[in-house]
Design a protein around this motif. Structure first.
Motif, short mmCIF file in Angstrom:
data_model
loop_
_atom_site.label_atom_id
_atom_site.label_comp_id
_atom_site.label_asym_id
_atom_site.label_seq_id
_atom_site.Cartn_x
_atom_site.Cartn_y
_atom_site.Cartn_z
N ARG A 166 39.25 -10.45 58.51
CA ARG A 166 38.07 -10.43 59.39
C ARG A 166 37.50 -9.03 59.52
NH1 ARG A 166 39.12 -11.21 64.24
NH2 ARG A 166 41.40 -11.45 64.22
N ALA A 167 38.37 -8.02 59.51
CA ALA A 167 37.89 -6.65 59.57
C ALA A 167 37.13 -6.26 58.31
CB ALA A 167 39.08 -5.71 59.79
N MET A 168 37.67 -6.68 57.14
CA MET A 168 36.96 -6.37 55.88
C MET A 168 35.63 -7.10 55.81
SD MET A 168 39.94 -6.14 52.96
CE MET A 168 40.64 -7.77 53.28
N ALA A 169 35.58 -8.32 56.36
CA ALA A 169 34.33 -9.09 56.29
C ALA A 169 33.25 -8.51 57.19
CB ALA A 169 34.60 -10.54 56.65
N SER A 170 33.66 -7.96 58.34
CA SER A 170 32.68 -7.47 59.31
C SER A 170 32.47 -5.96 59.23
CB SER A 170 33.14 -7.83 60.73
OG SER A 170 34.36 -7.16 61.04
N GLY A 171 33.49 -5.25 58.72
CA GLY A 171 33.40 -3.80 58.69
C GLY A 171 33.59 -3.18 60.07
N LYS A 172 34.09 -3.97 61.04
CA LYS A 172 34.28 -3.50 62.40
C LYS A 172 35.75 -3.67 62.80
CE LYS A 172 29.59 -4.70 63.85
NZ LYS A 172 28.76 -5.48 64.81
N PRO A 173 36.16 -3.00 63.90
CA PRO A 173 37.55 -3.18 64.36
C PRO A 173 37.79 -4.63 64.72
CG PRO A 173 36.53 -1.27 65.42
CD PRO A 173 35.43 -2.01 64.71
N ARG A 174 38.91 -5.14 64.25
CA ARG A 174 39.29 -6.51 64.59
C ARG A 174 40.76 -6.54 64.97
NH1 ARG A 174 34.89 -7.09 65.40
NH2 ARG A 174 33.35 -8.50 64.46
N ALA A 175 41.01 -7.30 66.06
CA ALA A 175 42.37 -7.37 66.59
C ALA A 175 43.07 -8.62 66.06
CB ALA A 175 42.34 -7.42 68.12
N SER A 176 44.39 -8.52 66.03
CA SER A 176 45.17 -9.67 65.60
C SER A 176 45.54 -10.52 66.82
CB SER A 176 46.46 -9.20 64.91
OG SER A 176 47.35 -8.65 65.87
N VAL A 240 49.24 -10.68 86.89
CA VAL A 240 48.32 -10.97 85.78
C VAL A 240 49.06 -11.72 84.67
CG1 VAL A 240 46.78 -9.96 84.06
CG2 VAL A 240 47.00 -8.90 86.31
N GLU A 241 48.37 -12.66 84.07
CA GLU A 241 48.79 -13.28 82.82
C GLU A 241 47.61 -13.20 81.86
OE1 GLU A 241 50.99 -17.36 81.63
OE2 GLU A 241 48.91 -17.60 82.30
N THR A 242 47.86 -12.59 80.70
CA THR A 242 46.80 -12.44 79.69
C THR A 242 47.11 -13.37 78.53
OG1 THR A 242 46.43 -10.14 80.32
CG2 THR A 242 45.60 -10.85 78.17
N LEU A 243 46.14 -14.22 78.21
CA LEU A 243 46.28 -15.19 77.12
C LEU A 243 45.27 -14.87 76.04
CD1 LEU A 243 46.45 -18.47 79.26
CD2 LEU A 243 48.38 -17.19 78.33
N ASP A 244 45.70 -14.96 74.78
CA ASP A 244 44.77 -14.90 73.66
C ASP A 244 44.28 -16.33 73.43
OD1 ASP A 244 43.72 -15.08 70.95
OD2 ASP A 244 44.54 -13.07 70.66
N THR A 245 43.03 -16.59 73.80
CA THR A 245 42.48 -17.95 73.76
C THR A 245 41.50 -18.15 72.61
OG1 THR A 245 40.82 -17.26 75.38
CG2 THR A 245 42.79 -18.33 76.22
N THR A 246 41.57 -17.27 71.60
CA THR A 246 40.72 -17.44 70.42
C THR A 246 41.21 -18.66 69.64
OG1 THR A 246 40.42 -15.05 70.30
CG2 THR A 246 39.82 -16.34 68.35
N GLY A 247 40.32 -19.55 69.30
CA GLY A 247 40.71 -20.76 68.59
C GLY A 247 41.22 -21.83 69.55
N ILE A 274 37.50 -11.68 78.54
CA ILE A 274 36.93 -10.46 77.94
C ILE A 274 37.05 -10.59 76.42
CG2 ILE A 274 37.44 -8.99 79.92
CD1 ILE A 274 39.89 -7.97 78.44
N GLU A 275 36.22 -9.81 75.71
CA GLU A 275 36.26 -9.79 74.24
C GLU A 275 36.92 -8.49 73.81
OE1 GLU A 275 35.17 -8.94 70.19
OE2 GLU A 275 34.35 -7.84 71.91
N VAL A 276 37.95 -8.61 72.97
CA VAL A 276 38.70 -7.45 72.50
C VAL A 276 38.71 -7.47 70.98
CG1 VAL A 276 40.94 -6.29 72.47
CG2 VAL A 276 40.14 -7.40 74.56
N ALA A 277 37.91 -6.63 70.41
CA ALA A 277 37.89 -6.45 68.94
C ALA A 277 37.81 -7.79 68.22
CB ALA A 277 39.12 -5.65 68.49
N GLY A 278 36.88 -8.61 68.65
CA GLY A 278 36.63 -9.86 67.96
C GLY A 278 37.51 -11.02 68.42
N ARG A 279 38.36 -10.80 69.44
CA ARG A 279 39.20 -11.90 69.95
C ARG A 279 38.90 -12.13 71.43
NH1 ARG A 279 42.52 -13.78 66.27
NH2 ARG A 279 43.49 -15.19 67.78
N GLN A 280 39.15 -13.36 71.86
CA GLN A 280 38.89 -13.73 73.25
C GLN A 280 40.20 -13.66 74.04
OE1 GLN A 280 35.77 -14.53 74.09
NE2 GLN A 280 36.06 -15.09 76.24
#
Length: 536
Positions: A166-176, A240-247, A274-280
């Protein structure tokens, strides 16, 4: 209905007070919720700003690589990273590094590059079925954790490869998505994530194979990142509980120790994204124990307490008013009853006086008819009046209620004989006599004692008198049986005519009390058995 008025007043006032307290409570709760939402928003801002600052470091590192045409040595990267002071100012980011994009055929060259940079022999790992590799060739600052990551092919792992593509496709920082970092070599492990920024390939010799030389990247430990963000300047009272809810799948990235996953004890719950480097990222937050410390629902308590006190005061006032009215009515009733009782007492006294006068007149006529002289009349009449007086005295002491049979008998015997008979010569259970019975028995005892003194056992030196009584029959038909027994040396014959004393006894026992009198004469004495109904 009147007795329920205090309760009704209490319930009505308490109900109104409860309504006011409820309004105050809701107002306080709304204020607390608004205050918590401010704190929650601040927590979100702190985490978001912290991540953005770290990503800005990654962008700065990319600029450093581009400024050097992608040819950055380990020494140059070390000096650059040391100048950033990651450990002191940027807790959460675990380093800045470079992963070279290569093929499995380049593994030997990668091993030599790691050996040149760090002086260690480190094979590229793990084995892969991918056409490309992205092994870590530089990672600073160097420590035991980061040294463990050198040579690791991140492109071989699915989660990391997805972020790189995803980083190569966008050329921007992308998080895992959340992963366990290769650096987690201790028992205290945290979830982590990585942010990748592709470095364009500027060497034309590799243009036909790929467009990027590799990735400038940063590994993050989520626990350290959140702790640093939430404890900056002062600790926020929030869990706090932080969840990666992308997908489709939500994966836990961080959860504070006291976070209530079921939200069974939480009063205020807030959710933010919040949006963090392409992930929710979705942050769920609720208050910590420190949020409400010292902030109880004070005004609700005050309003509730005042309402209860007011309700109790009004109820007590109503009760006192009712009691006052009842007391006035009772006093009036007592006054009326006293007047009626006074009239009854006067009528009773009038009746008793008439009866006493009639009895005295009858005794006077009968005594006068049998007396031979004025002295004999005076003595006999006075003795009979004294017997009546004794009964009256005993009744007066008991407020005209009851007189004790034994006491009445002993009083009359004492008057006649000079001393009362005791021991087994006067024996029987305790029996109480009413006014009518007391008058009748007083005269009867007087007549019997006088007759005994003159003609019976009292006239002989060896004579003996015994009086016993008992109660017989069932409770509702109880009878009092009294036996007057005299033992004499000489035989006592039944008189041919009945004297005044015998007629007086019969009049009292039979006529007044509805009983019976049985007389027995014999060679050794005389006895009289008196049986009357016993009134309780």
């Amino acid at each position: 209905m009147k007795r329920y008025l205090p309760l009704i007043a209490f319930l009505l006032v308490a109900l109104v007070g409860a309504g006011v307290a409820s309004v105050v409570y809701r107002t306080e709760e709304a204020a607390n919720r608004a205050r918590f939402e401010v704190i929650a928003n601040e927590a979100v801002d702190r985490i978001s700003n912290r991540v953005n600052q770290h990503i800005a470091l990654l962008v700065a590192t990319m600029s450093f690589f581009e400024a050097n045409d992608g040819r950055v040595t380990r020494r140059a990267l070390t000096r650059f990273v040391d100048g950033l002071d990651l450990d002191g100012e940027f807790d959460g980011i675990h380093g800045l590094g470079f992963a070279r994009l290569s093929t499995p055929a380049d593994d030997a060259e990668i091993v030599r590059e790691i050996a040149r940079n760090y002086g260690i022999e480190r094979a590229v790992r793990p084995a892969t079925d991918q056409a490309l590799r992205a092994p870590i060739v530089m990672l600073e600052p160097q420590d035991a954790r980061n040294r463990e990551a050198l040579g690791y092919d991140m492109y071989a792992e699915t989660t990391r490869r997805d972020a790189m593509e995803r980083a190569m496709a966008s050329g921007k920082p992308r998080a895992s998505a959340p992963v366990e970092l290769v650096q987690e070599i201790t028992n205290e492990k945290q979830a982590g994530f990585l942010v990748y920024l592709p470095l364009p390939l500027r060497d034309a010799r590799g243009a036909g194979l790929r467009e990027h030389a590799g990735f400038v990247y940063a590994p993050f430990r989520a626990g350290d990142l959140h702790a640093a963000a939430l404890n900056t300047s002062y600790q926020l009272p929030v869990e706090v509980e932080t969840l990666d809810t992308t997908g489709d799948d939500a994966r836990v990235l961080y959860r504070s120790e006291a976070f209530d996953d079921e939200e069974t004890t939480a009063r205020y719950v807030v959710s933010r994204s919040i949006e963090v480097a392409g992930r929710q990222w979705t942050l769920r937050m609720h208050e910590s124990p420190g949020f409400l410390r010292g902030r109880t629902n004070f005004y609700t308590f005050i309003v509730g307490a005042i309402s209860l006190l007011l309700a109790a005061a009004i109820a007590a006032s109503a009760r006192w008013q009712i009691k006052a009215v009842e007391s006035a009515h009772a006093l009036h009733a007592i006054s009326e009853r006293t007047v009626k009782e006074k009239e009854l007492i006067l009528q009773e006294m009038k009746h008793r006086l008439k009866n006493a006068i009639a009895r005295i007149l009858a005794m006077a006529r009968q005594t006068g008819a049998r007396a031979a002289s004025v002295e004999e009349f005076s003595d006999s009449f006075t003795a009979r009046l004294q017997a009546m007086a004794n009964a009256q005295d005993m009744l007066t002491r008991s407020r005209w209620q009851k007189a004790d049979l034994r006491e009445l008998l002993c009083t009359e015997l004492d008057q006649v004989f000079g001393e009362a008979l005791g021991g087994d010569r006067v024996a029987g259970p305790r029996v109480e006599l009413d006014e009518k019975q007391s008058q009748a028995f007083a005269l009867t005892f007087h007549e019997l004692a006088t007759n005994t003194l003159k003609y019976g056992s009292g006239a002989e030196p060896q004579g003996r008198l015994k009086v016993t009584w008992r109660l017989e029959g069932p409770p509702r038909k109880r009878m009092l049986r009294l036996i007057w027994t005299e033992q004499t040396e000489e035989a006592i014959r039944e008189p041919e005519t009945r004297g005044f004393g015998s007629r007086l006894i019969d009049a009292n026992i039979i006529g007044e009390l509805g009983g019976r009198v049985e007389r027995s004469f014999g060679e050794t004495g005389f006895s009289v058995t008196i049986t009357v109904p016993h009134r309780r």
